[in-house]
Design an enzyme around this catalytic site. Sequence first.
Site, PDB file in Angstrom:
ATOM      1  N   SER A 279       0.743  -0.721   0.069  1.00 42.79           N
ATOM      2  CA  SER A 279       0.129  -0.098   0.358  1.00 42.79           C
ATOM      3  C   SER A 279       0.944   1.669  -0.248  1.00 42.79           C
ATOM      4  O   SER A 279       2.271   0.929  -0.379  1.00 42.79           O
ATOM      5  CB  SER A 279      -0.834  -0.073   0.984  1.00 42.79           C
ATOM      6  OG  SER A 279       0.189   0.213   2.966  1.00 42.79           O
ATOM      7  N   LYS A 280       0.055   2.556   0.169  1.00 47.39           N
ATOM      8  CA  LYS A 280       1.024   3.430  -0.089  1.00 47.39           C
ATOM      9  C   LYS A 280       2.109   3.540   0.730  1.00 47.39           C
ATOM     10  O   LYS A 280       2.880   4.263   0.839  1.00 47.39           O
ATOM     11  CB  LYS A 280      -0.268   5.171  -0.833  1.00 47.39           C
ATOM     12  CG  LYS A 280      -0.911   4.830  -1.260  1.00 47.39           C
ATOM     13  CD  LYS A 280      -0.222   6.125  -1.881  1.00 47.39           C
ATOM     14  CE  LYS A 280      -0.969   6.291  -3.196  1.00 47.39           C
ATOM     15  NZ  LYS A 280      -2.193   6.392  -2.594  1.00 47.39           N
ATOM     16  N   ARG A 281       1.907   2.990   2.135  1.00 46.70           N
ATOM     17  CA  ARG A 281       2.199   3.477   3.033  1.00 46.70           C
ATOM     18  C   ARG A 281       3.828   2.539   3.293  1.00 46.70           C
ATOM     19  O   ARG A 281       5.154   2.554   3.511  1.00 46.70           O
ATOM     20  CB  ARG A 281       1.691   2.249   4.528  1.00 46.70           C
ATOM     21  CG  ARG A 281       2.353   2.130   5.381  1.00 46.70           C
ATOM     22  CD  ARG A 281       1.176   1.544   6.078  1.00 46.70           C
ATOM     23  NE  ARG A 281       0.371   0.214   5.177  1.00 46.70           N
ATOM     24  CZ  ARG A 281       0.953  -1.044   6.243  1.00 46.70           C
ATOM     25  NH1 ARG A 281       2.745  -0.573   6.918  1.00 46.70           N
ATOM     26  NH2 ARG A 281       0.322  -1.698   5.828  1.00 46.70           N
ATOM     27  N   HIS A 282       3.894   1.433   2.120  1.00 47.81           N
ATOM     28  CA  HIS A 282       5.158   1.008   1.755  1.00 47.81           C
ATOM     29  C   HIS A 282       5.754   1.640   0.843  1.00 47.81           C
ATOM     30  O   HIS A 282       7.757   1.544   0.740  1.00 47.81           O
ATOM     31  CB  HIS A 282       5.085  -0.126   1.260  1.00 47.81           C
ATOM     32  CG  HIS A 282       4.501  -1.879   2.163  1.00 47.81           C
ATOM     33  ND1 HIS A 282       3.047  -1.471   2.056  1.00 47.81           N
ATOM     34  CD2 HIS A 282       4.729  -2.816   2.934  1.00 47.81           C
ATOM     35  CE1 HIS A 282       2.570  -2.179   2.925  1.00 47.81           C
ATOM     36  NE2 HIS A 282       3.819  -2.897   3.657  1.00 47.81           N
ATOM     37  N   GLY A 283       5.667   2.769   0.259  1.00 49.28           N
ATOM     38  CA  GLY A 283       6.847   4.183  -0.914  1.00 49.28           C
ATOM     39  C   GLY A 283       6.715   2.931  -2.012  1.00 49.28           C
ATOM     40  O   GLY A 283       6.662   1.768  -2.180  1.00 49.28           O
TER      41      GLY A 283
END
Length: 472
Positions: A246-250
């Site tokens: 997800s976005k949080r993994h960059g």
Amino acid sequence: MPETSTDRPVVTRIAPSPTGYMHIGTARTALFNWLYARGRGGRFLLRIEDTDRARSTPEATEAILDGMRWLGLDWDGEAVSQFEQAGRHAEVAQEMLARGAAYKCFSTQQEIEAFREAARAEGRSTLFRSPWRDADPATHPDAPFAIRVKAPREGETVIHDVVQGDVTIRNDQLDDMIVLRSDGTPTYMLAVVVDDHDMGVTHVIRGDDHLNNAARQMLVYEAMGWEVPVWAHIPLIHGEDGKKLSKRHGALGVMEWAAMGYPAAAMRNYLARLGWSHGDDEFFTDAQALEWFDITGIKKSPARMDRKKLDHLSGQHIAAMGDEDVIAGVESYFAAAKRPSLSDATKAALKSALFCLTDRARTFEELIDKAHFTMIERPVRPDEKASSQLDNVSRGILSELTPHLQNASWTRASLEAILTEFAEAQGLKFGKLAGPMRAALAGRSVTPSVYDMMLVLGQDETVARLNDASRG
Ligand code: GLU
């Protein structure tokens, strides 16, 4: 039931929706399809699934093409726009109607809502059951209608999936999905099947988030009597923490990896290993991957990102590359990172230094960082750490050293002999001499070896930089 066949020449495709950047998962799916087709002399096609007009943008399509090009995944023919096939999709819906495999449904949105509400209240399945399924055409009103597929209500639908095994869906779980809306636009579920059929796709390799769609898409294949492709639904990629990406993994877009300086060849190698393996092989070339790759080797459990592994593979790929490929890779990294392009002079300087740069750089970014000494001009401006190496004492040492280099023959052996002898005569450990030399030649404290730098810079430039530094 139509047969699944594998004896046609292989045709695979990647069918991304142009709604953002090119996701790393899409890149991996594209790679698997590319490897499978290219490794078998087959065709690999690209279809842009741009039917969702509100979410699709030309920029996102460009981003996908850029990502594919950077990754080196060439496709056959023109990229197909799904939206542009809408007329053909409608034609197939009409044909389904003519074959009696679909029907006109005049139910309005309100009627469907009311059906669902009542079903909910009575604890029944909320799958919509249209009253028009078996209606006599003589009773049809003169009103807008959708075309719905006549899904079987009894029995089971089995998806023979190469990765997941046989997946069975009870037919009473399937609704009569709409294939053509009342405004004449095709649904995604219809479009995918018609396009895959028309493009001659033999193997559908895609994320397992589409497994449920396969059951519904089978309805269209069956209605039209078309040959069902081989299905291979591959598990998604998870982050290093084991959670869904997800976005949080960059860094979800492939071009972000390009901008970090990973070579495309390393990325292909790494992505191929995400969910597929060939024995214990970690590092391999495209030629090997093309020879080895098979959908039967795809694992059933989700793959996990591992940045350390990517770094390691990336370093191995850079070390194994020929000079021309490294320069081309650096240029493509500069473009992706939006750095100004390399001048011919810088390129030439870089080329002459590659022998001492490629063996320890994990990315092109690191390689360029190590090449810093070749890209700067006199007077060299030492950074803070390097400045601390250039005190009065070390400047004095450098000024004593330069005359020894002025008449030296510029070979590694002779430079080693001179510096060793000089350090001994001064009662210095070599490190005490190397620190100030690094500062003088590169303006940094971490650099390639002083000998490598001296050989790359040549005698005049080396002496001049040492002189500059000794003058302070
Ligand atoms: N457009 C879909 C996606 O981007 C892929 C559909 C397919 O491969 O069948 O996830």
